[in-house]
Design a protein around this motif. Structure first.
Motif, PDB file in Angstrom:
ATOM      1  N   MET A   1      35.865  15.963   8.571  1.00 45.30           N
ATOM      2  CA  MET A   1      36.417  17.055   7.747  1.00 45.30           C
ATOM      3  C   MET A   1      36.437  18.322   8.575  1.00 45.30           C
ATOM      4  O   MET A   1      35.415  18.705   9.150  1.00 45.30           O
ATOM      5  N   PRO A   2      37.569  19.006   8.709  1.00 48.16           N
ATOM      6  CA  PRO A   2      37.633  20.203   9.539  1.00 48.16           C
ATOM      7  C   PRO A   2      36.880  21.331   8.908  1.00 48.16           C
ATOM      8  O   PRO A   2      36.681  21.391   7.696  1.00 48.16           O
ATOM      9  N   LEU A  32      28.213  22.105   2.062  1.00 51.77           N
ATOM     10  CA  LEU A  32      28.188  22.013   3.522  1.00 51.77           C
ATOM     11  C   LEU A  32      28.422  20.559   3.944  1.00 51.77           C
ATOM     12  O   LEU A  32      28.235  19.639   3.149  1.00 51.77           O
ATOM     13  N   GLY A  33      28.845  20.377   5.217  1.00 54.42           N
ATOM     14  CA  GLY A  33      29.073  19.044   5.739  1.00 54.42           C
ATOM     15  C   GLY A  33      28.308  18.815   7.045  1.00 54.42           C
ATOM     16  O   GLY A  33      28.172  19.728   7.869  1.00 54.42           O
ATOM     17  N   ILE A  34      27.787  17.593   7.219  1.00 53.23           N
ATOM     18  CA  ILE A  34      27.028  17.210   8.436  1.00 53.23           C
ATOM     19  C   ILE A  34      27.725  16.003   9.052  1.00 53.23           C
ATOM     20  O   ILE A  34      27.936  14.988   8.380  1.00 53.23           O
ATOM     21  N   GLU A  37      26.701  13.452  14.373  1.00 51.30           N
ATOM     22  CA  GLU A  37      25.689  13.925  15.328  1.00 51.30           C
ATOM     23  C   GLU A  37      24.714  14.876  14.644  1.00 51.30           C
ATOM     24  O   GLU A  37      23.984  15.604  15.312  1.00 51.30           O
ATOM     25  N   ASP A  38      24.683  14.894  13.308  1.00 50.26           N
ATOM     26  CA  ASP A  38      23.809  15.760  12.536  1.00 50.26           C
ATOM     27  C   ASP A  38      24.077  17.230  12.820  1.00 50.26           C
ATOM     28  O   ASP A  38      23.178  18.072  12.822  1.00 50.26           O
ATOM     29  N   ARG A  39      25.366  17.545  13.074  1.00 53.10           N
ATOM     30  CA  ARG A  39      25.763  18.938  13.258  1.00 53.10           C
ATOM     31  C   ARG A  39      26.548  19.392  12.018  1.00 53.10           C
ATOM     32  O   ARG A  39      27.184  18.602  11.345  1.00 53.10           O
ATOM     33  N   ILE A  40      26.535  20.686  11.805  1.00 53.86           N
ATOM     34  CA  ILE A  40      27.236  21.259  10.649  1.00 53.86           C
ATOM     35  C   ILE A  40      28.718  21.295  10.960  1.00 53.86           C
ATOM     36  O   ILE A  40      29.146  21.909  11.951  1.00 53.86           O
ATOM     37  N   CYS A  41      29.516  20.623  10.102  1.00 49.91           N
ATOM     38  CA  CYS A  41      30.954  20.568  10.325  1.00 49.91           C
ATOM     39  C   CYS A  41      31.749  21.245   9.184  1.00 49.91           C
ATOM     40  O   CYS A  41      32.976  21.368   9.277  1.00 49.91           O
ATOM     41  N   TYR A  42      31.094  21.635   8.093  1.00 48.10           N
ATOM     42  CA  TYR A  42      31.780  22.368   7.021  1.00 48.10           C
ATOM     43  C   TYR A  42      30.791  23.372   6.437  1.00 48.10           C
ATOM     44  O   TYR A  42      29.615  23.063   6.221  1.00 48.10           O
ATOM     45  N   TRP A  43      31.298  24.563   6.184  1.00 50.32           N
ATOM     46  CA  TRP A  43      30.432  25.644   5.687  1.00 50.32           C
ATOM     47  C   TRP A  43      31.211  26.436   4.633  1.00 50.32           C
ATOM     48  O   TRP A  43      32.156  27.159   4.938  1.00 50.32           O
ATOM     49  N   GLY A  44      30.852  26.246   3.380  1.00 45.44           N
ATOM     50  CA  GLY A  44      31.546  26.931   2.305  1.00 45.44           C
ATOM     51  C   GLY A  44      30.966  28.301   2.028  1.00 45.44           C
ATOM     52  O   GLY A  44      29.902  28.678   2.517  1.00 45.44           O
ATOM     53  N   ARG A 117      36.003   8.293  10.377  1.00 41.81           N
ATOM     54  CA  ARG A 117      34.860   9.130  10.748  1.00 41.81           C
ATOM     55  C   ARG A 117      34.063   9.450   9.489  1.00 41.81           C
ATOM     56  O   ARG A 117      34.629   9.793   8.462  1.00 41.81           O
ATOM     57  N   SER A 118      32.735   9.350   9.552  1.00 41.27           N
ATOM     58  CA  SER A 118      31.845   9.554   8.412  1.00 41.27           C
ATOM     59  C   SER A 118      31.254  10.956   8.454  1.00 41.27           C
ATOM     60  O   SER A 118      30.849  11.434   9.519  1.00 41.27           O
ATOM     61  N   VAL A 119      31.224  11.599   7.275  1.00 43.47           N
ATOM     62  CA  VAL A 119      30.634  12.932   7.108  1.00 43.47           C
ATOM     63  C   VAL A 119      29.703  12.885   5.890  1.00 43.47           C
ATOM     64  O   VAL A 119      30.011  12.270   4.886  1.00 43.47           O
ATOM     65  N   VAL A 120      28.548  13.522   6.013  1.00 40.89           N
ATOM     66  CA  VAL A 120      27.619  13.648   4.887  1.00 40.89           C
ATOM     67  C   VAL A 120      27.866  15.006   4.229  1.00 40.89           C
ATOM     68  O   VAL A 120      27.733  16.051   4.883  1.00 40.89           O
ATOM     69  N   MET A 121      28.260  14.974   2.952  1.00 41.98           N
ATOM     70  CA  MET A 121      28.468  16.208   2.190  1.00 41.98           C
ATOM     71  C   MET A 121      27.193  16.547   1.421  1.00 41.98           C
ATOM     72  O   MET A 121      26.514  15.664   0.891  1.00 41.98           O
ATOM     73  N   GLY A 122      26.878  17.816   1.410  1.00 38.15           N
ATOM     74  CA  GLY A 122      25.684  18.249   0.715  1.00 38.15           C
ATOM     75  C   GLY A 122      25.963  19.404  -0.251  1.00 38.15           C
ATOM     76  O   GLY A 122      26.761  20.296   0.047  1.00 38.15           O
ATOM     77  N   LEU A 123      25.339  19.366  -1.389  1.00 37.56           N
ATOM     78  CA  LEU A 123      25.344  20.456  -2.372  1.00 37.56           C
ATOM     79  C   LEU A 123      23.934  20.986  -2.447  1.00 37.56           C
ATOM     80  O   LEU A 123      22.982  20.216  -2.647  1.00 37.56           O
ATOM     81  N   ALA A 124      23.780  22.286  -2.313  1.00 34.62           N
ATOM     82  CA  ALA A 124      22.442  22.867  -2.291  1.00 34.62           C
ATOM     83  C   ALA A 124      22.392  24.099  -3.185  1.00 34.62           C
ATOM     84  O   ALA A 124      23.352  24.878  -3.242  1.00 34.62           O
ATOM     85  N   SER A 125      21.274  24.271  -3.880  1.00 36.69           N
ATOM     86  CA  SER A 125      21.024  25.453  -4.719  1.00 36.69           C
ATOM     87  C   SER A 125      19.546  25.739  -4.702  1.00 36.69           C
ATOM     88  O   SER A 125      18.717  24.834  -4.487  1.00 36.69           O
TER      89      SER A 125
END
Length: 690
Positions: A1-2, A32-34, A37-44, A117-125
Motif C-alpha cells: 500500500m503506498p 497505520l501500515g507495516i 520488513e516491519d517498516r511503516i508504509c502508511y501513516w494516516g 505483497r502483504s501489509v499489516v494494517m493497524g488501528l490504534a487509540s
C-alpha cells in the motif's frame, strides 16, 4: 500500500475518521501500515495526532519507533500475530514523539495487495479513550434494555426504528409488532390530530418537547385509558443513519388519576358545602326542592328532578309489589329539547312494580342505571314518555331516596348526558349525602306545611264566612293570609246585628303566629260575639275582653269596636290599641274616627274609653288590620294615609273597592295576615205615627 501523499495536509483527513456529532467524535483513531520488513508504509492523520510524528518522519522507518526502548520487540510481535492469527487485539505501551509513554490499544490484521505483497494494517487509540467509549456504549445498552421509562427512535416518516421493552409493555404490543409502523398507529389519541402535529414539528422543525401530557389508548390495551408524559427531540443523523425523532415516554396514568380523584373529591366537598348553605333556607316545600335541583345542575348533573311519594296506604311503608305514585315538585336541566318536555310534562308519575325506583327503594341506597331499552321498559309505563326519555340525551340516571326520620319522603334523580363520565361510587356517595340533607329539610317543610294547614283551617273555621249585616248596612269583607313563608296570624273580624236594629262592627289582631294565635283569636271573637249582645257600651266590651285575655294568658291583642244606631246615625267607637277606622263621606272626604287609641288587651289595669261620632247616610266605614297599612321601613301613618287616598275614589261597589284597595296597597311580598271590612251604613226610616 503506498504511503499517503497528503498525510501532512488538511484537505483530506483520510479514509477513517470520527463523524461529528457521533459517539466517537472526540476519539482519535490512528491508521497505520507495516510492511513485510516491519517498516511503516502508511501513516494516516489520526496516527499523526496520536503519536505526534509527521508522515515524512516515520514512513519507511522501523515500526519499533512507535514503542519505548524497554520493549524493542513490540512491533515485530504485532506484525507476527496479525499474519499468524489474521486479527489480533492487544494493549501495549506506546511512545509519543515528545517521549511520553501511554497505554495504547491496537487492532491489527493482514492485507494482501494485487501484487501479492502483504501489509499489516493497524488501528490504534489511547486506551483511556477506548474505555470511555466502551463505558458509554455499555451504559447506553443497559439504559435501553433495563430502563423502566419507554425509549423510542422514529425515522423521518415517524415510523418505529427502535424501542425498548418498557415501551412495548406499555403498548401491550411486542417489539417486532412496532417496527415499521407509525407511532400514531400505536398511540391512539382523540385530540383531533394534535399529537401527530406535535411529532411532525419535532421531525421537520427541530423542536424539542418536554413533559407533554398525552391521553391515549393502544391496540394492545383497547379498554384502558392511559396518560403519558412525552418528551421528544430531533435526531441529528449519525454516519450511515437517517434523521428522525427520539423520545422518552412515562406512564403517568396512576399519578394523573390520583390528581383527578383528589380534585374531584375537593369539588364534591365544595359542592356539599354550597348545597348545605343553599338547601333549606325556607320552610317552603317547593322552594326547598328547587334549591336541591339548583345545587346539582349543572355542576353534578345535566338534569335533576325531585318527587314526593303519595302514599296509597298508611302507614307510610314501601311495598315493592305495589305501584309507586309520586308528585314532581321541582325539575331542572341544561339539555336541549325534548329534555325539558320530559321533565316538566307531568306532575303525577306512576312507577310500576319492578321499576328502577323500586329497585333503589328496596336497597335504600342510591344506585344508577344506564338509559337503555331494559331500564325504560321497566320504569316508564307510558309509551310517549318512554320515547321522550330515549331522545332526551340522558345516558345514565342516578336515583337516591329522600329518607328522613325513618320515612321515605320521596326520590331525587340526577341524569347525565353521554358527553360526561358515567356515575361512579364517589358520585353515589355524594348523591346520597345531598339527598340525606335535602330530605331532612323537605320533611321539616312538610311538617311545617301540615301545621300551617291546620292553623289556616282553624282560623278560617273561626272567621265568619258571610256576616249578617242586617237591613241597614252593606258589607264587603276580605281576609288574606300572609305568605306561606310565614305562619298564620291572629287577625279576625265580625259584623253582629243587635236588637233594636243596632249593629256591632268588630276587628282585632292577636299578636303571634301559628295555632296558638289562631286559637286565641277564636276565643276572643266568640267571647266578643257573646258579650256584645248584653253589653251595649264599647268600653265595657273591651274591659270584659281584657279580663278574658288575662285569664287565657293572651299577652297582646288589639281590638276595635263600633256600635252603630241606624235610627239616630250615631256611633260609639272604642279601641284597644288597634289602628283607627276611616270614614268616607258621600262627598268623597275621608277622616279618621275614634282617635282614642287605648292599650292592647291583656295589659290590664287601664280603663278603656269610647268616642261618639255621627255617620252620614250612605257613608262607608273602613276597618282593617295592620297588615294592610304597615310595611318594613315605613311608618304606619304613611300606610293609613295611602288607604285614605284609595277611599277618596268613588265607591259605587264595595266589592270592587275592596279588591282595588288590596291590589294597590298590598305588595306581592306581603307576609302578614290582612283584614279589610268596608261597611256602607244607612239610616233606618222614621217610624210611622200610630
Amino acid at each position: 500500500m503506498p504511503p499517503d501523499p497528503q498525510g501532512d495536509g488538511d484537505a483530506d483527513p483520510g479514509p477513517i475518521r470520527s463523524e461529528p456529532g457521533s459517539l466517537l467524535e472526540h476519539v482519535v483513531v490512528a491508521v497505520l501500515g507495516i510492511d513485510e520488513e516491519d517498516r511503516i508504509c502508511y501513516w494516516g492523520p489520526g496516527a499523526r495526532s496520536l503519536f505526534g510524528h509527521e508522515s515524512a518522519a516515520v514512513l519507511d522507518r522501523p515500526a519499533s519507533t512507535l514503542f519505548p526502548d524497554r520493549d524493542p520487540g513490540a512491533a515485530a510481535r504485532l506484525a507476527e500475530q496479525a499474519r499468524t492469527l489474521g486479527y489480533w487485539r492487544v494493549r501495549l505501551p506506546a511512545l509519543h514523539r515528545d517521549g511520553t509513554v501511554f497505554d495504547c490499544g491496537f487492532r491489527v490484521f493482514p492485507l494482501t495487495g494485487s501484487t501479492g505483497r502483504s501489509v499489516v494494517m493497524g488501528l490504534a487509540s489511547q486506551s483511556v479513550e477506548l474505555d470511555r467509549v466502551k463505558t458509554n456504549l455499555a451504559f447506553l445498552d443497559a439504559l435501553f434494555e433495563t430502563y423502566p421509562i419507554g425509549l423510542v427512535m422514529l425515522d423521518e416518516d415517524l415510523r418505529y426504528v427502535h424501542l425498548n421493552q418498557a415501551l412495548a409493555d406499555m403498548d401491550g404490543i411486542p417489539l417486532a409488532g412496532h417496527l415499521g409502523r407509525r407511532m400514531t398507529d400505536i398511540m391512539l389519541t382523540s385530540d383531533g390530530g394534535e399529537f401527530q402535529r406535535l411529532l411532525r414539528a419535532v421531525a421537520q422543525e427541530g423542536r424539542t418537547v418536554v413533559d407533554t401530557l398525552v391521553g391515549l389508548r393502544t391496540p394492545g390495551h383497547p379498554d384502558r385509558d392511559q396518560v403519558r408524559s412525552v418528551s421528544l427531540f430531533p435526531l441529528s443523523g449519525a454516519v450511515g443513519t437517517r434523521r428522525g425523532v427520539g423520545g422518552l415516554l412515562v406512564d403517568v396514568t396512576d399519578r394523573e388519576r390520583a390528581i383527578m380523584e383528589a380534585t374531584a373529591a375537593r369539588q364534591r366537598l365544595a359542592l356539599l358545602d354550597r348545597a348545605a348553605a343553599r338547601i333549606g333556607t325556607t320552610l317552603d316545600l317547593d322552594v326547598t326542592a328547587r334549591e336541591l335541583v339548583g345545587s346539582a345542575v349543572p355542576e353534578f348533573s345535566d338534569a335533576s328532578v325531585v318527587e314526593l311519594v303519595e302514599w296509597m296506604h298508611q302507614p307510610e311503608v314501601f311495598d315493592p309489589r305495589l305501584p309507586l305514585v309520586t308528585r314532581r315538585i321541582a325539575w331542572g336541566t341544561t339539555l336541549p329539547p325534548p329534555a325539558g318536555e320530559l321533565l316538566g310534562g307531568l306532575e303525577r308519575i306512576t312507577y310500576p312494580p319492578g321499576s328502577g325506583i323500586h329497585a333503589m327503594l328496596e336497597t335504600g341506597r342510591p344506585c344508577w342505571f344506564e338509559v337503555n331499552d331494559d331500564f325504560v321498559a321497566s320504569t316508564v309505563a307510558h309509551r310517549e314518555r318512554a320515547r321522550l326519555l330515549m331522545e332526551s340525551g340522558l345516558a345514565c340516571i342516578l336515583i337516591a331516596p329522600l329518607v328522613a326520620r325513618g320515612t321515605i319522603q320521596g326520590i331525587t334523580m340526577f341524569g347525565r348526558a353521554a358527553s360526561r363520565p358515567a356515575f361512579d361510587e364517589p358520585d353515589l356517595s355524594l348523591a346520597g349525602e345531598l339527598a340525606s340533607r335535602a330530605a331532612l329539610c323537605l320533611d321539616n317543610a312538610r311538617l311545617y306545611s301540615r301545621v300551617q294547614d291546620i292553623a289556616l283551617t282553624l282560623q278560617r273555621a273561626l272567621l265568619p264566612s258571610a256576616p249578617a249585616a242586617g237591613p241597614h248596612a252593606d258589607i264587603a269583607h276580605r281576609y288574606l293570609p300572609g305568605s306561606r313563608l310565614t305562619e298564620v296570624g291572629g287577625d279576625w273580624y265580625d259584623v253582629i246585628p243587635l236588637p233594636g236594629d243596632e249593629l256591632a262592627l268588630l276587628v282585632g289582631d292577636v299578636m303571634g303566629h301559628g295555632v296558638p294565635a289562631a286559637a286565641a283569636m277564636g276565643r276572643l271573637r266568640i267571647t266578643a260575639k257573646a258579650l256584645v249582645r248584653h253589653t251595649r257600651d264599647p268600653e265595657g266590651l273591651l274591659a270584659e275582653l281584657d279580663s278574658c285575655a288575662q285569664e287565657a294568658g293572651i299577652e297582646l291583642a288589639t281590638c276595635l269596636c263600633i256600635l252603630y244606631d241606624p235610627h239616630t246615625g250615631h256611633a260609639r267607637v272604642a279601641s284597644a290599641g288597634h289602628p283607627p277606622p276611616l270614614l268616607r263621606h258621600p262627598d268623597g272626604t275621608v277622616e279618621r274616627i275614634g282617635d282614642v287609641l287605648g292599650v292592647p288587651l291583656g295589659v290590664g289595669g287601664v280603663p278603656f274609653r269610647s268616642t261618639a261620632t255621627r255617620i252620614p247616610e250612605g257613608a262607608v266605614v273602613a276597618l282593617y288590620t295592620d297588615g294592610l297599612v304597615e310595611a318594613r321601613g315605613q311608618d304606619i301613618d304613611t300606610g293609613i294615609d295611602a288607604l285614605r287616598d284609595q277611599l277618596r275614589a268613588p265607591v259605587d261597589s264595595l266589592e270592587e273597592a275592596a279588591d282595588r284597595i288590596l291590589s294597590r296597597l298590598l305588595p306581592d311580598t306581603a307576609t302578614d295576615d290582612t283584614v279589610l271590612v268596608l261597611a256602607r251604613l244607612r239610616r233606618a226610616p222614621p217610624a210611622e205615627p200610630l
